[in-house]
Motif scaffolding. Sequence first.
Motif, PDB file in Angstrom:
ATOM      1  N   ASP A  34      -6.676  -5.361 -11.583  1.00  0.00           N
ATOM      2  CA  ASP A  34      -6.219  -5.070 -10.235  1.00  0.00           C
ATOM      3  C   ASP A  34      -4.729  -4.771 -10.266  1.00  0.00           C
ATOM      4  O   ASP A  34      -3.958  -5.516 -10.868  1.00  0.00           O
ATOM      5  CB  ASP A  34      -6.452  -6.267  -9.307  1.00  0.00           C
ATOM      6  N   VAL A  35      -4.345  -3.689  -9.617  1.00  0.00           N
ATOM      7  CA  VAL A  35      -2.926  -3.354  -9.478  1.00  0.00           C
ATOM      8  C   VAL A  35      -2.519  -3.771  -8.075  1.00  0.00           C
ATOM      9  O   VAL A  35      -3.039  -3.252  -7.092  1.00  0.00           O
ATOM     10  CB  VAL A  35      -2.667  -1.853  -9.714  1.00  0.00           C
ATOM     11  N   GLU A  36      -1.611  -4.719  -8.009  1.00  0.00           N
ATOM     12  CA  GLU A  36      -1.135  -5.224  -6.723  1.00  0.00           C
ATOM     13  C   GLU A  36      -0.167  -4.225  -6.096  1.00  0.00           C
ATOM     14  O   GLU A  36       0.589  -3.560  -6.796  1.00  0.00           O
ATOM     15  CB  GLU A  36      -0.437  -6.568  -6.932  1.00  0.00           C
ATOM     16  N   ALA A  37      -0.203  -4.153  -4.779  1.00  0.00           N
ATOM     17  CA  ALA A  37       0.676  -3.245  -4.039  1.00  0.00           C
ATOM     18  C   ALA A  37       2.132  -3.428  -4.453  1.00  0.00           C
ATOM     19  O   ALA A  37       2.532  -4.489  -4.920  1.00  0.00           O
ATOM     20  CB  ALA A  37       0.531  -3.480  -2.537  1.00  0.00           C
ATOM     21  N   ARG A  38       2.899  -2.397  -4.256  1.00  0.00           N
ATOM     22  CA  ARG A  38       4.314  -2.414  -4.651  1.00  0.00           C
ATOM     23  C   ARG A  38       5.022  -3.632  -4.080  1.00  0.00           C
ATOM     24  O   ARG A  38       4.809  -4.008  -2.936  1.00  0.00           O
ATOM     25  CB  ARG A  38       4.994  -1.133  -4.173  1.00  0.00           C
ATOM     26  N   MET A  39       5.868  -4.230  -4.888  1.00  0.00           N
ATOM     27  CA  MET A  39       6.604  -5.427  -4.502  1.00  0.00           C
ATOM     28  C   MET A  39       8.028  -5.317  -5.046  1.00  0.00           C
ATOM     29  O   MET A  39       8.342  -4.407  -5.795  1.00  0.00           O
ATOM     30  CB  MET A  39       5.917  -6.666  -5.081  1.00  0.00           C
ATOM     31  N   THR A  40       8.868  -6.243  -4.664  1.00  0.00           N
ATOM     32  CA  THR A  40      10.229  -6.264  -5.177  1.00  0.00           C
ATOM     33  C   THR A  40      10.343  -7.335  -6.244  1.00  0.00           C
ATOM     34  O   THR A  40       9.936  -8.474  -6.034  1.00  0.00           O
ATOM     35  CB  THR A  40      11.239  -6.536  -4.048  1.00  0.00           C
ATOM     36  N   LEU A  41      10.893  -6.966  -7.391  1.00  0.00           N
ATOM     37  CA  LEU A  41      11.083  -7.872  -8.519  1.00  0.00           C
ATOM     38  C   LEU A  41      12.563  -8.222  -8.630  1.00  0.00           C
ATOM     39  O   LEU A  41      13.407  -7.330  -8.604  1.00  0.00           O
ATOM     40  CB  LEU A  41      10.628  -7.190  -9.815  1.00  0.00           C
ATOM     41  N   PHE A  42      12.872  -9.475  -8.776  1.00  0.00           N
ATOM     42  CA  PHE A  42      14.238  -9.937  -9.034  1.00  0.00           C
ATOM     43  C   PHE A  42      14.243 -10.581 -10.413  1.00  0.00           C
ATOM     44  O   PHE A  42      13.385 -11.415 -10.712  1.00  0.00           O
ATOM     45  CB  PHE A  42      14.682 -10.972  -7.992  1.00  0.00           C
ATOM     46  N   HIS A  43      15.206 -10.211 -11.244  1.00  0.00           N
ATOM     47  CA  HIS A  43      15.270 -10.777 -12.600  1.00  0.00           C
ATOM     48  C   HIS A  43      16.628 -10.496 -13.223  1.00  0.00           C
ATOM     49  O   HIS A  43      17.389  -9.648 -12.752  1.00  0.00           O
ATOM     50  CB  HIS A  43      14.152 -10.206 -13.475  1.00  0.00           C
ATOM     51  N   TRP A  44      16.904 -11.234 -14.289  1.00  0.00           N
ATOM     52  CA  TRP A  44      18.125 -11.013 -15.061  1.00  0.00           C
ATOM     53  C   TRP A  44      17.829 -10.013 -16.162  1.00  0.00           C
ATOM     54  O   TRP A  44      16.786 -10.075 -16.813  1.00  0.00           O
ATOM     55  CB  TRP A  44      18.615 -12.319 -15.680  1.00  0.00           C
ATOM     56  N   HIS A  45      18.766  -9.089 -16.381  1.00  0.00           N
ATOM     57  CA  HIS A  45      18.642  -8.120 -17.463  1.00  0.00           C
ATOM     58  C   HIS A  45      20.032  -7.842 -18.006  1.00  0.00           C
ATOM     59  O   HIS A  45      20.926  -7.406 -17.268  1.00  0.00           O
ATOM     60  CB  HIS A  45      17.993  -6.823 -16.959  1.00  0.00           C
ATOM     61  N   ASN A  46      20.230  -8.121 -19.280  1.00  0.00           N
ATOM     62  CA  ASN A  46      21.535  -7.930 -19.930  1.00  0.00           C
ATOM     63  C   ASN A  46      22.667  -8.609 -19.163  1.00  0.00           C
ATOM     64  O   ASN A  46      23.730  -8.022 -18.965  1.00  0.00           O
ATOM     65  CB  ASN A  46      21.833  -6.437 -20.110  1.00  0.00           C
ATOM     66  N   GLY A  47      22.415  -9.839 -18.707  1.00  0.00           N
ATOM     67  CA  GLY A  47      23.449 -10.617 -18.034  1.00  0.00           C
ATOM     68  C   GLY A  47      23.704 -10.241 -16.591  1.00  0.00           C
ATOM     69  O   GLY A  47      24.630 -10.767 -15.969  1.00  0.00           O
ATOM     70  N   ARG A  48      22.917  -9.341 -16.035  1.00  0.00           N
ATOM     71  CA  ARG A  48      23.106  -8.910 -14.646  1.00  0.00           C
ATOM     72  C   ARG A  48      21.839  -9.159 -13.842  1.00  0.00           C
ATOM     73  O   ARG A  48      20.733  -8.937 -14.334  1.00  0.00           O
ATOM     74  CB  ARG A  48      23.431  -7.416 -14.593  1.00  0.00           C
ATOM     75  N   MET A  49      22.029  -9.583 -12.597  1.00  0.00           N
ATOM     76  CA  MET A  49      20.904  -9.736 -11.690  1.00  0.00           C
ATOM     77  C   MET A  49      20.439  -8.353 -11.276  1.00  0.00           C
ATOM     78  O   MET A  49      21.245  -7.504 -10.900  1.00  0.00           O
ATOM     79  CB  MET A  49      21.308 -10.550 -10.455  1.00  0.00           C
ATOM     80  N   ARG A  50      19.133  -8.115 -11.361  1.00  0.00           N
ATOM     81  CA  ARG A  50      18.570  -6.823 -10.969  1.00  0.00           C
ATOM     82  C   ARG A  50      17.469  -7.034  -9.951  1.00  0.00           C
ATOM     83  O   ARG A  50      16.816  -8.080  -9.938  1.00  0.00           O
ATOM     84  CB  ARG A  50      17.982  -6.107 -12.185  1.00  0.00           C
ATOM     85  N   HIS A  51      17.291  -6.059  -9.122  1.00  0.00           N
ATOM     86  CA  HIS A  51      16.090  -6.023  -8.286  1.00  0.00           C
ATOM     87  C   HIS A  51      15.599  -4.587  -8.283  1.00  0.00           C
ATOM     88  O   HIS A  51      16.377  -3.634  -8.306  1.00  0.00           O
ATOM     89  CB  HIS A  51      16.350  -6.561  -6.870  1.00  0.00           C
ATOM     90  N   GLU A  52      14.287  -4.467  -8.342  1.00  0.00           N
ATOM     91  CA  GLU A  52      13.665  -3.155  -8.380  1.00  0.00           C
ATOM     92  C   GLU A  52      12.248  -3.264  -7.855  1.00  0.00           C
ATOM     93  O   GLU A  52      11.703  -4.347  -7.757  1.00  0.00           O
ATOM     94  CB  GLU A  52      13.677  -2.582  -9.806  1.00  0.00           C
ATOM     95  N   ARG A  53      11.695  -2.143  -7.499  1.00  0.00           N
ATOM     96  CA  ARG A  53      10.322  -2.105  -7.015  1.00  0.00           C
ATOM     97  C   ARG A  53       9.397  -2.118  -8.219  1.00  0.00           C
ATOM     98  O   ARG A  53       9.703  -1.518  -9.247  1.00  0.00           O
ATOM     99  CB  ARG A  53      10.087  -0.865  -6.168  1.00  0.00           C
ATOM    100  N   GLY A  54       8.275  -2.801  -8.107  1.00  0.00           N
ATOM    101  CA  GLY A  54       7.363  -2.873  -9.238  1.00  0.00           C
ATOM    102  C   GLY A  54       5.939  -3.162  -8.806  1.00  0.00           C
ATOM    103  O   GLY A  54       5.640  -3.269  -7.611  1.00  0.00           O
ATOM    104  N   TYR A  55       5.076  -3.283  -9.808  1.00  0.00           N
ATOM    105  CA  TYR A  55       3.652  -3.498  -9.604  1.00  0.00           C
ATOM    106  C   TYR A  55       3.178  -4.600 -10.542  1.00  0.00           C
ATOM    107  O   TYR A  55       3.563  -4.636 -11.704  1.00  0.00           O
ATOM    108  CB  TYR A  55       2.865  -2.215  -9.893  1.00  0.00           C
ATOM    109  N   ARG A  56       2.341  -5.493 -10.023  1.00  0.00           N
ATOM    110  CA  ARG A  56       1.738  -6.534 -10.850  1.00  0.00           C
ATOM    111  C   ARG A  56       0.324  -6.083 -11.196  1.00  0.00           C
ATOM    112  O   ARG A  56      -0.408  -5.602 -10.341  1.00  0.00           O
ATOM    113  CB  ARG A  56       1.698  -7.868 -10.127  1.00  0.00           C
TER     114      ARG A  56
END
Length: 111
Positions: A34-56
């Motif tokens: 199942d592909v879940e509807a688009r959501m917002t992901l928050f995470h650390w990447h290379n020492g920086r906080m990121r947020h982006e749209r994604g799919y589970r």
Amino acid sequence: MASIVIAQTTVIDEAKAYEIAQGAVEARLSAAADVEARMTLFHWHNGRMRHERGYRVFFTTTAERVADLEAWVRERHPYDVPQWIVLPAAGTTEGYLARVVQETASGRHSS
């Protein structure tokens, strides 16, 4: 006795989410995906906080096949270190368990 697990990963590309979900079912590594509807992901990447749209992507498989599924997903996943979480599926019916076992048995096809 077999048991069902739910494995999950996330990706930011919708087409890649569909590709991974469909491919895992076609490869008989997952009885369903199942592909879940688009959501917002928050995470650390290379020492920086990121947020982006994604799919589970949720995969329904057996405990016996989950390692094969993980290896298959890792080969196709766009991230170096993808999210991979496996949860037991408690309380499944015997009929559904039988279906998942049948659908993920290597080389076997159901009607």
